[in-house]
Design a protein around this motif. Structure first.
Motif, PDB file in Angstrom:
ATOM      1  N   MET A 166       0.680  -1.148  -0.150  1.00 32.71           N
ATOM      2  CA  MET A 166      -0.007  -0.053   0.100  1.00 32.71           C
ATOM      3  C   MET A 166       1.008   1.156  -0.049  1.00 32.71           C
ATOM      4  O   MET A 166       1.701   1.478   0.612  1.00 32.71           O
ATOM      5  CB  MET A 166      -0.878   0.015   1.340  1.00 32.71           C
ATOM      6  CG  MET A 166      -1.962   1.066   1.443  1.00 32.71           C
ATOM      7  SD  MET A 166      -3.116   0.959   0.007  1.00 32.71           S
ATOM      8  CE  MET A 166      -4.174  -0.426   0.761  1.00 32.71           C
ATOM      9  N   ARG A 167       0.799   2.220  -1.055  1.00 27.93           N
ATOM     10  CA  ARG A 167       1.263   3.473  -1.113  1.00 27.93           C
ATOM     11  C   ARG A 167       0.522   4.455  -0.589  1.00 27.93           C
ATOM     12  O   ARG A 167      -0.628   4.574  -0.657  1.00 27.93           O
ATOM     13  CB  ARG A 167       1.791   3.711  -2.493  1.00 27.93           C
ATOM     14  CG  ARG A 167       2.778   2.820  -2.959  1.00 27.93           C
ATOM     15  CD  ARG A 167       2.978   3.249  -4.251  1.00 27.93           C
ATOM     16  NE  ARG A 167       3.014   4.774  -4.767  1.00 27.93           N
ATOM     17  CZ  ARG A 167       3.972   5.555  -4.947  1.00 27.93           C
ATOM     18  NH1 ARG A 167       5.262   4.960  -4.477  1.00 27.93           N
ATOM     19  NH2 ARG A 167       4.133   6.776  -5.181  1.00 27.93           N
ATOM     20  N   PRO A 168       0.801   5.429   0.067  1.00 40.50           N
ATOM     21  CA  PRO A 168       0.116   6.607   0.607  1.00 40.50           C
ATOM     22  C   PRO A 168      -0.762   7.194  -0.313  1.00 40.50           C
ATOM     23  O   PRO A 168      -1.972   7.616  -0.097  1.00 40.50           O
ATOM     24  CB  PRO A 168       0.907   7.648   1.599  1.00 40.50           C
ATOM     25  CG  PRO A 168       2.179   6.829   1.731  1.00 40.50           C
ATOM     26  CD  PRO A 168       2.346   5.792   0.428  1.00 40.50           C
ATOM     27  N   GLY A 169      -0.222   7.573  -1.237  1.00 40.90           N
ATOM     28  CA  GLY A 169      -0.957   8.225  -2.571  1.00 40.90           C
ATOM     29  C   GLY A 169      -1.467   7.380  -3.579  1.00 40.90           C
ATOM     30  O   GLY A 169      -2.005   7.964  -4.622  1.00 40.90           O
ATOM     31  N   GLY A 170      -1.607   6.136  -3.345  1.00 38.96           N
ATOM     32  CA  GLY A 170      -2.054   5.422  -4.486  1.00 38.96           C
ATOM     33  C   GLY A 170      -1.060   4.885  -5.337  1.00 38.96           C
ATOM     34  O   GLY A 170       0.152   4.954  -4.967  1.00 38.96           O
ATOM     35  N   PRO A 171      -1.548   4.346  -6.542  1.00 31.58           N
ATOM     36  CA  PRO A 171      -0.479   3.907  -7.488  1.00 31.58           C
ATOM     37  C   PRO A 171       0.428   5.197  -7.989  1.00 31.58           C
ATOM     38  O   PRO A 171       0.096   6.157  -7.950  1.00 31.58           O
ATOM     39  CB  PRO A 171      -1.215   3.598  -8.833  1.00 31.58           C
ATOM     40  CG  PRO A 171      -2.438   3.430  -8.146  1.00 31.58           C
ATOM     41  CD  PRO A 171      -2.749   4.196  -7.039  1.00 31.58           C
ATOM     42  N   ASP A 172       1.847   4.891  -8.396  1.00 34.61           N
ATOM     43  CA  ASP A 172       2.743   5.767  -8.585  1.00 34.61           C
ATOM     44  C   ASP A 172       2.279   6.608  -9.939  1.00 34.61           C
ATOM     45  O   ASP A 172       2.333   5.913 -10.946  1.00 34.61           O
ATOM     46  CB  ASP A 172       4.112   5.316  -8.989  1.00 34.61           C
ATOM     47  CG  ASP A 172       5.099   6.393  -9.052  1.00 34.61           C
ATOM     48  OD1 ASP A 172       5.178   7.499  -9.158  1.00 34.61           O
ATOM     49  OD2 ASP A 172       6.269   5.870  -9.293  1.00 34.61           O
ATOM     50  N   ARG A 173       1.737   7.728  -9.629  1.00 32.47           N
ATOM     51  CA  ARG A 173       1.096   8.198 -10.825  1.00 32.47           C
ATOM     52  C   ARG A 173       2.174   8.943 -11.955  1.00 32.47           C
ATOM     53  O   ARG A 173       1.876   9.051 -12.974  1.00 32.47           O
ATOM     54  CB  ARG A 173       0.214   9.581 -10.366  1.00 32.47           C
ATOM     55  CG  ARG A 173      -0.967   9.153  -9.558  1.00 32.47           C
ATOM     56  CD  ARG A 173      -1.736  10.027  -9.085  1.00 32.47           C
ATOM     57  NE  ARG A 173      -2.288  11.181 -10.326  1.00 32.47           N
ATOM     58  CZ  ARG A 173      -3.075  12.265  -9.836  1.00 32.47           C
ATOM     59  NH1 ARG A 173      -3.091  12.606  -8.571  1.00 32.47           N
ATOM     60  NH2 ARG A 173      -3.493  12.917 -10.546  1.00 32.47           N
ATOM     61  N   ALA A 174       3.420   9.322 -11.398  1.00 30.17           N
ATOM     62  CA  ALA A 174       4.396   9.784 -12.169  1.00 30.17           C
ATOM     63  C   ALA A 174       4.751   8.580 -13.277  1.00 30.17           C
ATOM     64  O   ALA A 174       5.013   8.631 -14.543  1.00 30.17           O
ATOM     65  CB  ALA A 174       5.513  10.358 -11.674  1.00 30.17           C
ATOM     66  N   LEU A 175       5.032   7.496 -12.538  1.00 31.72           N
ATOM     67  CA  LEU A 175       5.421   6.427 -13.521  1.00 31.72           C
ATOM     68  C   LEU A 175       4.404   5.801 -14.423  1.00 31.72           C
ATOM     69  O   LEU A 175       4.696   5.637 -15.666  1.00 31.72           O
ATOM     70  CB  LEU A 175       5.810   5.154 -12.457  1.00 31.72           C
ATOM     71  CG  LEU A 175       6.280   3.602 -13.186  1.00 31.72           C
ATOM     72  CD1 LEU A 175       7.430   4.103 -13.894  1.00 31.72           C
ATOM     73  CD2 LEU A 175       6.482   2.713 -12.230  1.00 31.72           C
ATOM     74  N   LEU A 176       3.135   5.753 -13.912  1.00 31.87           N
ATOM     75  CA  LEU A 176       2.034   5.476 -14.942  1.00 31.87           C
ATOM     76  C   LEU A 176       2.008   6.470 -16.071  1.00 31.87           C
ATOM     77  O   LEU A 176       1.727   6.082 -17.364  1.00 31.87           O
ATOM     78  CB  LEU A 176       0.781   5.356 -14.186  1.00 31.87           C
ATOM     79  CG  LEU A 176       0.533   3.949 -13.272  1.00 31.87           C
ATOM     80  CD1 LEU A 176      -0.705   4.265 -12.436  1.00 31.87           C
ATOM     81  CD2 LEU A 176       0.546   2.925 -14.095  1.00 31.87           C
ATOM     82  N   GLY A 177       2.142   7.735 -15.868  1.00 31.82           N
ATOM     83  CA  GLY A 177       2.124   8.701 -16.826  1.00 31.82           C
ATOM     84  C   GLY A 177       3.151   8.675 -17.872  1.00 31.82           C
ATOM     85  O   GLY A 177       2.811   8.833 -18.830  1.00 31.82           O
ATOM     86  N   ALA A 178       4.218   8.329 -17.258  1.00 38.87           N
ATOM     87  CA  ALA A 178       5.585   8.279 -17.894  1.00 38.87           C
ATOM     88  C   ALA A 178       5.231   6.927 -19.255  1.00 38.87           C
ATOM     89  O   ALA A 178       5.516   7.112 -20.351  1.00 38.87           O
ATOM     90  CB  ALA A 178       6.742   8.022 -17.310  1.00 38.87           C
TER      91      ALA A 178
END
Length: 111
Positions: free
Chosen positions: A42-54
């Motif tokens: 579990m990540r505090p902010g949810g899935p890594d949005r920067a990685l998913l965006g890249a």
């Protein structure tokens, strides 16, 4: 028997490569989101949005490049089914990657 300039499997891969890009993006994006939203990861902010965006931008770029390479198909008189599939699937995969990536970029946390 005359030998063709391009082997069948190479042409088939060129025709289906956009769908392979989309399927790899789909598997990576949802796999990462599922892995990071499990209780152990579990990540505090949810899935890594920067990685998913890249990854989404890279997949969109790959599909756009494949569509750009297939842009001459409508002007060719000798274009076959595989040539048209290459063009249509590149555009379809571009839309599919964008459609798959939008919800993942909007997720703010794990529910």
């Amino acid at each position: 028997m005359p030998r063709t300039r391009e082997p069948f499997w190479r042409r088939l891969l060129a025709g289906t490569l956009p769908l392979l890009v989309w399927s790899l993006h789909f598997a990576f994006a949802y796999g990462l989101a599922a892995a990071q939203c499990t209780p152990a990861g579990m990540r505090p902010g949810g899935p890594d949005r920067a990685l998913l965006g890249a990854v989404t931008l890279a997949a969109i770029g790959a599909c756009a490049w494949l569509a750009w390479r297939a842009r001459e198909v409508p002007r060719r008189e000798d274009a076959g089914l595989l040539d048209w599939a290459r063009l249509v699937l590149a555009v379809l995969a571009l839309v599919a990657v964008a459609w798959t990536g939008v919800p993942l970029l909007l997720v703010t946390g794990c529910a």
